[in-house]
Design a protein around this motif. Sequence first.
Motif, PDB file in Angstrom:
ATOM      1  N   THR A 210       0.649  -0.918   0.300  1.00  0.00           N
ATOM      2  CA  THR A 210      -0.145   0.276   0.061  1.00  0.00           C
ATOM      3  C   THR A 210       1.329   1.222  -0.172  1.00  0.00           C
ATOM      4  O   THR A 210       1.573   1.699   0.597  1.00  0.00           O
ATOM      5  CB  THR A 210      -1.230  -0.188   1.491  1.00  0.00           C
ATOM      6  OG1 THR A 210      -2.104  -1.261   1.142  1.00  0.00           O
ATOM      7  CG2 THR A 210      -1.748   0.941   1.629  1.00  0.00           C
ATOM      8  N   ALA A 211       0.573   2.152  -1.222  1.00  0.00           N
ATOM      9  CA  ALA A 211       1.152   3.623  -1.002  1.00  0.00           C
ATOM     10  C   ALA A 211       1.012   4.424   0.352  1.00  0.00           C
ATOM     11  O   ALA A 211      -0.259   4.369   0.640  1.00  0.00           O
ATOM     12  CB  ALA A 211       0.708   4.155  -1.937  1.00  0.00           C
ATOM     13  N   GLY A 212       1.716   4.610   0.836  1.00  0.00           N
ATOM     14  CA  GLY A 212       2.134   5.591   1.985  1.00  0.00           C
ATOM     15  C   GLY A 212       2.144   7.132   1.788  1.00  0.00           C
ATOM     16  O   GLY A 212       2.151   7.665   3.183  1.00  0.00           O
ATOM     17  N   ARG A 213       2.844   7.447   0.229  1.00  0.00           N
ATOM     18  CA  ARG A 213       3.373   8.669   0.208  1.00  0.00           C
ATOM     19  C   ARG A 213       3.098   9.131  -0.914  1.00  0.00           C
ATOM     20  O   ARG A 213       3.081   8.093  -2.102  1.00  0.00           O
ATOM     21  CB  ARG A 213       4.486   8.871   0.692  1.00  0.00           C
ATOM     22  CG  ARG A 213       6.056   7.947   0.306  1.00  0.00           C
ATOM     23  CD  ARG A 213       7.023   8.658   0.700  1.00  0.00           C
ATOM     24  NE  ARG A 213       8.062   7.206  -0.210  1.00  0.00           N
ATOM     25  CZ  ARG A 213       9.062   6.545   0.872  1.00  0.00           C
ATOM     26  NH1 ARG A 213       8.249   5.860   2.096  1.00  0.00           N
ATOM     27  NH2 ARG A 213      10.412   5.812   0.663  1.00  0.00           N
ATOM     28  N   PRO A 214       3.196  10.230  -1.998  1.00  0.00           N
ATOM     29  CA  PRO A 214       3.316   9.995  -3.086  1.00  0.00           C
ATOM     30  C   PRO A 214       4.221  10.162  -3.848  1.00  0.00           C
ATOM     31  O   PRO A 214       5.677   9.435  -3.090  1.00  0.00           O
ATOM     32  CB  PRO A 214       3.263  11.380  -3.023  1.00  0.00           C
ATOM     33  CG  PRO A 214       3.570  12.130  -1.899  1.00  0.00           C
ATOM     34  CD  PRO A 214       3.442  11.088  -1.190  1.00  0.00           C
ATOM     35  N   ILE A 215       4.542   9.781  -5.097  1.00  0.00           N
ATOM     36  CA  ILE A 215       6.071   9.938  -5.862  1.00  0.00           C
ATOM     37  C   ILE A 215       6.580  11.589  -5.931  1.00  0.00           C
ATOM     38  O   ILE A 215       5.800  12.244  -6.053  1.00  0.00           O
ATOM     39  CB  ILE A 215       5.502   9.068  -7.105  1.00  0.00           C
ATOM     40  CG1 ILE A 215       4.613   7.998  -6.883  1.00  0.00           C
ATOM     41  CG2 ILE A 215       6.543   8.976  -7.910  1.00  0.00           C
ATOM     42  CD1 ILE A 215       3.726   7.511  -8.505  1.00  0.00           C
ATOM     43  N   GLY A 220      10.029  17.781  -8.172  1.00  0.00           N
ATOM     44  CA  GLY A 220       8.650  17.145  -7.557  1.00  0.00           C
ATOM     45  C   GLY A 220       7.807  16.655  -6.785  1.00  0.00           C
ATOM     46  O   GLY A 220       8.352  15.575  -7.779  1.00  0.00           O
ATOM     47  N   THR A 221       6.277  16.888  -6.524  1.00  0.00           N
ATOM     48  CA  THR A 221       5.961  15.926  -6.236  1.00  0.00           C
ATOM     49  C   THR A 221       4.530  15.154  -7.858  1.00  0.00           C
ATOM     50  O   THR A 221       4.558  16.353  -8.398  1.00  0.00           O
ATOM     51  CB  THR A 221       4.893  16.223  -4.634  1.00  0.00           C
ATOM     52  OG1 THR A 221       5.528  16.426  -3.819  1.00  0.00           O
ATOM     53  CG2 THR A 221       4.085  14.653  -4.930  1.00  0.00           C
ATOM     54  N   VAL A 222       4.980  14.541  -8.061  1.00  0.00           N
ATOM     55  CA  VAL A 222       4.103  13.980  -9.479  1.00  0.00           C
ATOM     56  C   VAL A 222       2.599  14.553  -9.167  1.00  0.00           C
ATOM     57  O   VAL A 222       2.031  13.597  -7.552  1.00  0.00           O
ATOM     58  CB  VAL A 222       4.235  12.706 -10.152  1.00  0.00           C
ATOM     59  CG1 VAL A 222       3.447  12.392 -11.131  1.00  0.00           C
ATOM     60  CG2 VAL A 222       6.073  12.742 -10.145  1.00  0.00           C
ATOM     61  N   ASP A 226      -5.792  16.383 -11.311  1.00  0.00           N
ATOM     62  CA  ASP A 226      -6.997  17.295 -10.776  1.00  0.00           C
ATOM     63  C   ASP A 226      -6.013  18.093  -9.053  1.00  0.00           C
ATOM     64  O   ASP A 226      -6.707  18.509  -8.200  1.00  0.00           O
ATOM     65  CB  ASP A 226      -8.043  16.792  -9.657  1.00  0.00           C
ATOM     66  CG  ASP A 226      -7.349  15.428  -9.089  1.00  0.00           C
ATOM     67  OD1 ASP A 226      -5.993  14.751  -9.046  1.00  0.00           O
ATOM     68  OD2 ASP A 226      -8.557  14.541  -8.571  1.00  0.00           O
ATOM     69  N   GLY A 227      -4.539  17.412 -10.313  1.00  0.00           N
ATOM     70  CA  GLY A 227      -3.922  18.298  -8.977  1.00  0.00           C
ATOM     71  C   GLY A 227      -3.327  17.306  -7.563  1.00  0.00           C
ATOM     72  O   GLY A 227      -2.939  17.951  -6.371  1.00  0.00           O
ATOM     73  N   ARG A 228      -4.376  16.923  -7.573  1.00  0.00           N
ATOM     74  CA  ARG A 228      -4.252  15.474  -6.205  1.00  0.00           C
ATOM     75  C   ARG A 228      -2.369  14.841  -6.257  1.00  0.00           C
ATOM     76  O   ARG A 228      -2.314  14.444  -7.633  1.00  0.00           O
ATOM     77  CB  ARG A 228      -5.173  14.519  -5.505  1.00  0.00           C
ATOM     78  CG  ARG A 228      -6.097  14.923  -5.626  1.00  0.00           C
ATOM     79  CD  ARG A 228      -7.422  13.896  -5.628  1.00  0.00           C
ATOM     80  NE  ARG A 228      -7.643  13.292  -6.204  1.00  0.00           N
ATOM     81  CZ  ARG A 228      -7.358  11.861  -6.514  1.00  0.00           C
ATOM     82  NH1 ARG A 228      -6.728  11.385  -5.998  1.00  0.00           N
ATOM     83  NH2 ARG A 228      -7.750  11.263  -7.999  1.00  0.00           N
ATOM     84  N   PRO A 229      -1.659  14.795  -5.164  1.00  0.00           N
ATOM     85  CA  PRO A 229       0.091  13.785  -5.097  1.00  0.00           C
ATOM     86  C   PRO A 229      -0.704  12.582  -5.857  1.00  0.00           C
ATOM     87  O   PRO A 229      -1.946  11.743  -4.964  1.00  0.00           O
ATOM     88  CB  PRO A 229       0.036  14.207  -4.402  1.00  0.00           C
ATOM     89  CG  PRO A 229      -0.105  15.115  -3.048  1.00  0.00           C
ATOM     90  CD  PRO A 229      -1.956  15.255  -3.886  1.00  0.00           C
ATOM     91  N   ILE A 230      -0.157  11.854  -6.158  1.00  0.00           N
ATOM     92  CA  ILE A 230      -0.723  10.930  -7.058  1.00  0.00           C
ATOM     93  C   ILE A 230       0.476   9.647  -6.271  1.00  0.00           C
ATOM     94  O   ILE A 230       1.465   9.623  -5.580  1.00  0.00           O
ATOM     95  CB  ILE A 230       0.168  10.103  -8.303  1.00  0.00           C
ATOM     96  CG1 ILE A 230      -0.488  11.343  -9.221  1.00  0.00           C
ATOM     97  CG2 ILE A 230      -0.066   8.954  -8.579  1.00  0.00           C
ATOM     98  CD1 ILE A 230      -0.098  10.835 -10.683  1.00  0.00           C
ATOM     99  N   ALA A 231      -0.450   8.580  -5.477  1.00  0.00           N
ATOM    100  CA  ALA A 231       0.157   7.621  -4.909  1.00  0.00           C
ATOM    101  C   ALA A 231      -0.542   6.446  -4.942  1.00  0.00           C
ATOM    102  O   ALA A 231      -1.281   5.552  -5.782  1.00  0.00           O
ATOM    103  CB  ALA A 231      -0.361   7.452  -3.216  1.00  0.00           C
ATOM    104  N   ILE A 232       0.383   5.680  -5.827  1.00  0.00           N
ATOM    105  CA  ILE A 232       0.059   3.895  -6.663  1.00  0.00           C
ATOM    106  C   ILE A 232       0.659   2.713  -5.825  1.00  0.00           C
ATOM    107  O   ILE A 232       1.961   2.685  -5.435  1.00  0.00           O
ATOM    108  CB  ILE A 232       0.447   3.974  -7.660  1.00  0.00           C
ATOM    109  CG1 ILE A 232       0.819   5.312  -9.057  1.00  0.00           C
ATOM    110  CG2 ILE A 232       0.894   2.646  -8.636  1.00  0.00           C
ATOM    111  CD1 ILE A 232       0.978   5.464 -10.125  1.00  0.00           C
TER     112      ILE A 232
END
Length: 380
Positions: A210-215, A220-222, A226-232
């Motif tokens: 489970t992703a616990g933080r953005p990429i 910077g942050t991907v 819609d502007g939300r940080p991506i967590a895959i």
Amino acid sequence: MRRFPARARLPLLAALLLSPLITPEMAWAVPMPEKPEVAGDALSPALTSSTQIWDAVQALPDGRLILEAPGWLGNPTPQLSVSAKGAAPTPYPNSRWNTDAGDPAQRFVAITGMTLASDGSLWVIDSGVPDREKPPVAGPKLIQIETQNNTVQRVIELSPNVLRHGSVLGGIAIHGNTAYVPDSGDAGLVVVNLDDGSAQRFLDHVQALTAGRPITTPSGTVKAPDGRPIAIDASLIAISPDGQWLYVQPYCGPLYRIATSLFDDPDSTNTALQESATLWYKTHALGGLTVGPDGTLYWSDVTTGSIDSYTPGRIPHHLITDPRLRWPGGASLSGNTLYVPASQLDQAARFQNGHATVQWPVTVYALHLPDDATSDVLRK
């Protein structure tokens, strides 16, 4: 998955705790060295594209390179192509499988991973989800391609029972007659029997998947459209040459190791499986993960633009950091050469307000490792 009484898991847990393969001395990983082991001249262009974002490459034993250009990045067809000795890529295994229309069972809908099996065949995972923000247009399937005659040998359509709402199967590892496929949309692991096509789902929403933080990248942050940080969730996966250990991580990291024997053990409870995942290394966001014949892991670090390796004895090696490695993707080892695409994935239109900022061409690089990089140096 079947549930068993609590007493059934005691022998299994005891075996894990007493296993000589996980010793107290191994509990602490060595920090990644700061100084790279090879200079920039060890990295040379092998192939370029001015039209496609290649996010993964697979080297075949005969020297050809298989290239993955997923449609969700806005790529034109083909999704899968092949290049021989630097020649212009052509659709693989043929144009029909790379068409945009027709029977989804007989074409690539949304390729999300590939791997080369020990028998030389190429296995491809097709998620059936061309756009993660929209519903699937087809069910997921595994495709086996015979690389000597370049023909599709088998198509295994996976049962809806192993899927969840939001599932996007991505990444694949194979050993023997078993395929391991992580779910990057709703964290879990699908284990497929390649003999009969049956599949089971394990490890739903465990921390290891489970992703616990953005990429994050050097810029910077991907972020999603819609502007939300991506967590895959888990999409990076590899298996040890002996088939005993599965290495898996969410895109953002960190890396975990899981004993594959647990998936075949009838006494494995859900709790035992959840407790089996061992934190193996505190990686950054990775664009690719592969394993060499000696069990050494190689990964492409998106956050730093680096290629690193990690031995079975948990010795890390910082191979190279180079500004050309902009979002290094899925890599493939061939002898002492590691092929890796600098995909610039974060510059695709979906991450740049609909306007791609890719600096063409996208390049597959060959990283020429030192002569001892896959032997004594990585085991010292």
